[in-house]
Design an enzyme around this catalytic site. Structure first.
Site, mmCIF file in Angstrom:
data_model
loop_
_atom_site.group_PDB
_atom_site.id
_atom_site.type_symbol
_atom_site.label_atom_id
_atom_site.label_comp_id
_atom_site.label_asym_id
_atom_site.label_seq_id
_atom_site.Cartn_x
_atom_site.Cartn_y
_atom_site.Cartn_z
ATOM 1 N N GLU A 63 65.727 82.271 16.944
ATOM 2 C CA GLU A 63 65.274 83.560 17.449
ATOM 3 C C GLU A 63 65.068 84.504 16.286
ATOM 4 O OE1 GLU A 63 65.068 87.520 19.175
ATOM 5 O OE2 GLU A 63 66.526 86.842 17.736
ATOM 6 N N ASP B 82 71.706 81.461 16.566
ATOM 7 C CA ASP B 82 71.420 81.672 15.138
ATOM 8 C C ASP B 82 71.639 83.138 14.779
ATOM 9 O OD1 ASP B 82 69.103 82.314 16.672
ATOM 10 O OD2 ASP B 82 67.855 82.247 14.883
#
Ligand SMILES: [Zn+2]
Length: 385
Positions: free
Chosen positions: A140, A74
């Site tokens: 994250e 991500d």
């Protein structure tokens, strides 16, 4: 033919995987690893009030030692796209520089580790002397509750055992090879609250202004350094981040004042002892004149260090072999998913350059992708000797 980390990074950068979107990034990694003989698992985690998040675990080999590479696909949002000189998901290369959101944080490192692993397997009849795995999350950059922390629990429940982990976050301040992170400081948030008695400014004898009290306590808490640092850490630091009374009226003495703070702490004390120290300073300054309390926030980022030994030395040697540099062993910076991994196995962080992360025009030199792949490749060769 050796795997091409630049082409792979470009493919990953084209996936619009802004947290919590998967954007095709994990699927791309999964299909390539599957083709190379990895057993792959896609696991989705969610909690009430959070977005479901896709994660990937892929492993090849059944024996020890088991080296796992951890990371996240991500990325943070690009912000105002018109401020980018190259569109954030177009993966343009200009003069040896590849542009895109996630170039250094951290799709580039994932591509490098994949290319290194595929090359290593090709050179060894498709099998490692032990196990190589990937622990990749899509959570994250967000609140990080449906990512690495849960993926590790899931893996442990399946009986997965890791001997060592490399986390591919960008760690180098200036040049590839500058810095390995061997630990991280802990983080603790708190709010200092001083209670007074509300009243009219013209009649202060009938009131008790908490502003006086909070100023005295802030000064007392900040008066002396918390410690002098340790072998692997700088000094712990407490920073007040806001002081609030919330009073819009000019002639009113407020009833309460609040000050928020964050502490980044080293391995001098436990979290409990650290809280005690701050409360002792407030207590000594307050006497029985000032009514105060501290609300401590729950935290899951504790201090940790992977004590330098053969594993860290081997990684340093691989970096020196490719770059000619001797990396600093550092514990600086914010927290990372290493705080979760350290409960399962020794973990170090080494990836690309840190300057560009989260910036407009995030970019990576293609030569750095080639060099990082060579470093990871040396690490695999040494690890599975
Ligand atoms: Zn990152």
């Amino acid at each position: 033919m050796p795997a091409d980390p630049v082409a792979l990074t470009r493919d990953l950068l084209r996936c619009p995987s802004v947290t919590p979107a998967e954007g095709g990034a994990l699927s791309l990694v999964e299909s390539m690893l599957k083709d190379a003989g990895f057993t792959t698992h896609r696991v989705t985690f969610e909690e009430p009030g959070t977005d479901p998040i896709d994660n990937l675990y892929a492993r090849i080999g059944i024996g020890a030692p088991h080296l796992t590479f951890a990371g996240h696909t991500d990325v943070v949002p690009p912000g105002d796209e018109s401020r980018w000189s190259h569109p954030p998901f177009a993966s343009d290369i200009e003069k040896g520089v590849l542009y895109g959101r996630g170039a250094v944080d951290m799709k580039g490192a994932i591509a490098c580790f994949m290319a290194a692993a595929l090359d290593h397997l090709e050179a060894h009849d498709g099998h490692p002397k032990g196990s190589i795995s990937f622990l990749l999350t899509g959570d994250e950059e967000g609140i990080a509750v449906n990512g690495t922390i849960k993926l590790l629990q899931w893996a442990a429940q399946r009986g997965e055992k890791f001997d060592h982990c490399i986390l591919g976050e960008p760690t180098n301040p200036q040049t590839l090879g500058d810095m390995i992170k061997i630990g991280r400081r802990g983080s603790q948030n708190g709010t200092l609250i001083v209670t007074g008695t509300q009243g009219h400014v013209a009649y202060p004898e009938l009131a008790d202004n908490p502003v006086r009290g909070i100023v005295a306590l802030i000064a007392a808490i900040n008066a002396d350094p918390l410690d002098a640092g340790t072998a692997h850490f700088g000094a712990s630091n407490l920073e007040f981040t806001s002081v609030d009374v919330g009073n819009k009226t000019v002639n009113l003495i407020p009833a309460e004042a609040r000050a928020r703070f964050n502490i980044r702490f080293n391995d001098t004390r436990t979290r409990a002892a650290l809280r005690e120290e701050i409360e002792r300073r407030a207590h000594d300054a307050a006497g029985n004149r000032i009514r105060w309390r501290i609300d401590w926030e729950p935290s899951n980022s504790d201090v940790f260090v992977t004590t330098p030994g053969p594993f860290v030395a081997m990684i340093s040697a691989a970096i020196t072999e490719v770059t000619g540099l001797k990396p600093a062993l550092s514990t600086t910076g914010g927290t990372s998913d290493a705080r979760f991994i350290k409960d399962y196995c020794p973990v170090i962080e080494f990836g690309l350059l840190s300057q560009q992360m989260h910036k407009v025009d995030e970019h990576v030199a293609t030569k750095d992708l080639v060099a990082l792949t060579a470093i990871y490749r040396h690490i695999l060769e040494r690890y599975f000797q």
